[in-house]
Every structure is written in C-alpha cells, then in structure tokens.
Design an enzyme around this catalytic site. Structure first.
Site, PDB file in Angstrom:
ATOM      1  N   ARG A  62      85.311  18.487 -18.594  1.00  0.00           N
ATOM      2  CA  ARG A  62      84.718  18.164 -17.346  1.00  0.00           C
ATOM      3  C   ARG A  62      83.725  19.642 -16.969  1.00  0.00           C
ATOM      4  O   ARG A  62      82.646  19.617 -16.510  1.00  0.00           O
ATOM      5  CB  ARG A  62      85.504  17.935 -16.232  1.00  0.00           C
ATOM      6  N   ASN A 109      73.202  13.743  -0.806  1.00  0.00           N
ATOM      7  CA  ASN A 109      73.554  12.234  -1.441  1.00  0.00           C
ATOM      8  C   ASN A 109      73.163  11.115  -0.551  1.00  0.00           C
ATOM      9  O   ASN A 109      73.168  11.475   0.661  1.00  0.00           O
ATOM     10  CB  ASN A 109      75.169  12.585  -1.557  1.00  0.00           C
ATOM     11  N   HIS A 119      74.789   7.453   0.601  1.00  0.00           N
ATOM     12  CA  HIS A 119      75.957   6.695   0.883  1.00  0.00           C
ATOM     13  C   HIS A 119      75.916   5.438   1.133  1.00  0.00           C
ATOM     14  O   HIS A 119      75.393   5.392   2.574  1.00  0.00           O
ATOM     15  CB  HIS A 119      77.212   7.332   1.070  1.00  0.00           C
ATOM     16  N   ALA A 165      82.182  20.186  -2.105  1.00  0.00           N
ATOM     17  CA  ALA A 165      83.209  20.032  -3.261  1.00  0.00           C
ATOM     18  C   ALA A 165      83.896  18.534  -3.068  1.00  0.00           C
ATOM     19  O   ALA A 165      84.587  18.212  -4.092  1.00  0.00           O
ATOM     20  CB  ALA A 165      84.078  20.955  -3.415  1.00  0.00           C
ATOM     21  N   GLY A 166      84.010  17.828  -1.936  1.00  0.00           N
ATOM     22  CA  GLY A 166      84.712  16.629  -1.732  1.00  0.00           C
ATOM     23  C   GLY A 166      83.838  15.499  -2.144  1.00  0.00           C
ATOM     24  O   GLY A 166      82.908  15.357  -2.561  1.00  0.00           O
ATOM     25  N   ASP A 206      82.054  12.656  -0.750  1.00  0.00           N
ATOM     26  CA  ASP A 206      81.348  12.142   0.573  1.00  0.00           C
ATOM     27  C   ASP A 206      81.718  12.741   1.751  1.00  0.00           C
ATOM     28  O   ASP A 206      81.964  12.136   2.801  1.00  0.00           O
ATOM     29  CB  ASP A 206      81.576  10.506   0.378  1.00  0.00           C
TER      30      ASP A 206
HETATM   31  C1  GRF Z   1      73.073   2.754  -3.545  1.00  0.00           C
HETATM   32  O1  GRF Z   1      73.533   2.075  -2.478  1.00  0.00           O
HETATM   33  C2  GRF Z   1      73.742   4.275  -3.391  1.00  0.00           C
HETATM   34  O2  GRF Z   1      74.164   4.740  -2.234  1.00  0.00           O
HETATM   35  C3  GRF Z   1      75.094   3.500  -4.154  1.00  0.00           C
HETATM   36  O3  GRF Z   1      74.540   2.955  -5.132  1.00  0.00           O
HETATM   37  C4  GRF Z   1      73.319   2.478  -4.891  1.00  0.00           C
HETATM   38  C5  GRF Z   1      72.322   3.007  -5.930  1.00  0.00           C
HETATM   39  O4  GRF Z   1      71.279   2.049  -5.843  1.00  0.00           O
HETATM   40  N1  GRF Z   1      76.009   5.009  -4.568  1.00  0.00           N
HETATM   41  P1  GRF Z   1      69.800   2.482  -6.552  1.00  0.00           P
HETATM   42  O5  GRF Z   1      70.488   2.674  -7.947  1.00  0.00           O
HETATM   43  O6  GRF Z   1      69.283   3.503  -6.124  1.00  0.00           O
HETATM   44  O7  GRF Z   1      69.141   1.197  -6.760  1.00  0.00           O
END
Ligand code: GRF
Length: 190
Positions: free
Chosen positions: A63, A103, A105, A138-139, A141
C-alpha cells in the site's frame, strides 16, 4: 487554481467542475486520476482533453508503494489542490504530506462516515441527511469541515433516489467551495 481530481466512479462531481471551468469559474482541472479501470470519470475527462491516469493498488507490492506512486503522478501535475470526488481509497501519509486535499462525502459528517454514508443514514432512519465538503486528514472522513448542505429524507426513498438528490446538492456545493478556495488562498498556509 490548478486541480487534480481523483475519481472511482461515474464522475458527475468531476463533470460539474469541468462545466464550471468552461463557464468561467476560477479553476482548472489539469488531470484526473482513478484507482481502477473503466471509470466514467476518466471518460468524462478524456472528452474534455484533460490528461488522465489510473493507479491501481493491486499493481503495487505494498500500500505504501501505491501511495508513493500516486503521489508522484499527482505531483507531476503541480496542482494547487487535489479534489477527492467519489474516490474510494484512503490516501496515505506520503500523499497527504505533499498535497492539500478536499473530499466530498454524501452525508452530514461526523454522522455516517465511510463508504456507505447514504445507506447507513437511510437504515438509521434519519429525516435529514446531506453532503459535506471537508479537508482530508489521515482518518476516514474526519478532516475539518468546509461546507455542508442538508437534504430531507422522503417517505419511500431508496438508497438510489436519496443519493441522486444528495448528489445534485453535492455538485453545487463542490463548485461553490472550490470557487471560494480559489478566491481566498489563505488555506495554503494553514
Ligand atoms: C458522491 O456522492 C461521493 O460523495 C460518493 O460517491 C459519489 C460519487 O459520485 N463518495 P460521482 O462519481 O461524482 O458521480
């Protein structure tokens, strides 16, 4: 603001960024990276002549080797910021030492982190969920929250119907956040 966007799936968040760029938002997607073959995101990038790369964990011995490889690929593009837009891998220490990462989420963090934010929220029976844009640490979300949008859960919602409504807000949120971060670069030193 130069962006490298990382994707694992259909890439509609990426598409929102590409469209915003075309409409004059102060962002430029300089490359798109994927962790697997055959993502819609890579196709969307190629259609706009944005360079792409794929860096798969299984092609590396460890990894840590993967982390070093994806760090090199992204660093070669000299981005101001990396956007994890539906990228389903946890970025490692090399990467996070080299790049600032945002990111998106599909839940209201800190509730329902991880890969199943939409189904976990639905199963829990919440009446309001949403999406979160946050700095990556590092976590999983756990990084500092930048922006959130709320979405009501409707009677009869499925994971798919709820996720689609969340994604409409998520795309708008991401474009707005990145435009804001492009206009005010104080985050570079924090
Ligand atoms: C989004 O809702 C993102 O937050 C989640 O997966 C989805 C990805 O959608 N982790 P896309 O590939 O941008 O259409």
């Amino acid at each position: 603001m130069r962006l490298v966007v990382l994707v694992s799936g259909s890439g509609t968040n990426l598409q929102a960024l590409l469209d915003a760029q075309a409409e004059g938002a102060p962002i430029k997607v300089v490359a798109v990276g994927a962790d697997r073959d055959g993502t819609g995101g890579v196709v969307r990038a190629a259609l706009r002549n944005v360079p792409t790369f794929t860096c798969r964990v299984q092609d590396h011995d460890t990894r840590a080797d993967w982390d070093a490889a994806i760090t090199r690929l992204v660093s070669a593009q000299a981005p101001d910021l990396v956007v994890s837009a539906g990228f389903m891998k946890v970025l490692g220490p090399d990467f996070l030492a080299a790049h600032k990462v945002v990111n998106t989420h599909p839940a209201l963090l800190p509730s329902f982190p991880g890969a199943h934010g939409v189904s976990d929220a639905l199963e829990h029976g919440v009446k309001v969920t949403g999406c979160t844009c946050h700095w990556v640490d590092a976590g999983v979300d756990t990084g500092r929250i930048i922006e959130q949008r709320a979405i009501r859960v409707e009677d009869g919602d499925t994971v798919e119907s709820l996720h689609e409504r969340i994604k409409v807000e998520e795309r708008a949120m991401l474009v707005e956040v990145l435009s804001r971060l492009a206009a005010d670069r104080t985050w570079r030193t924090t």
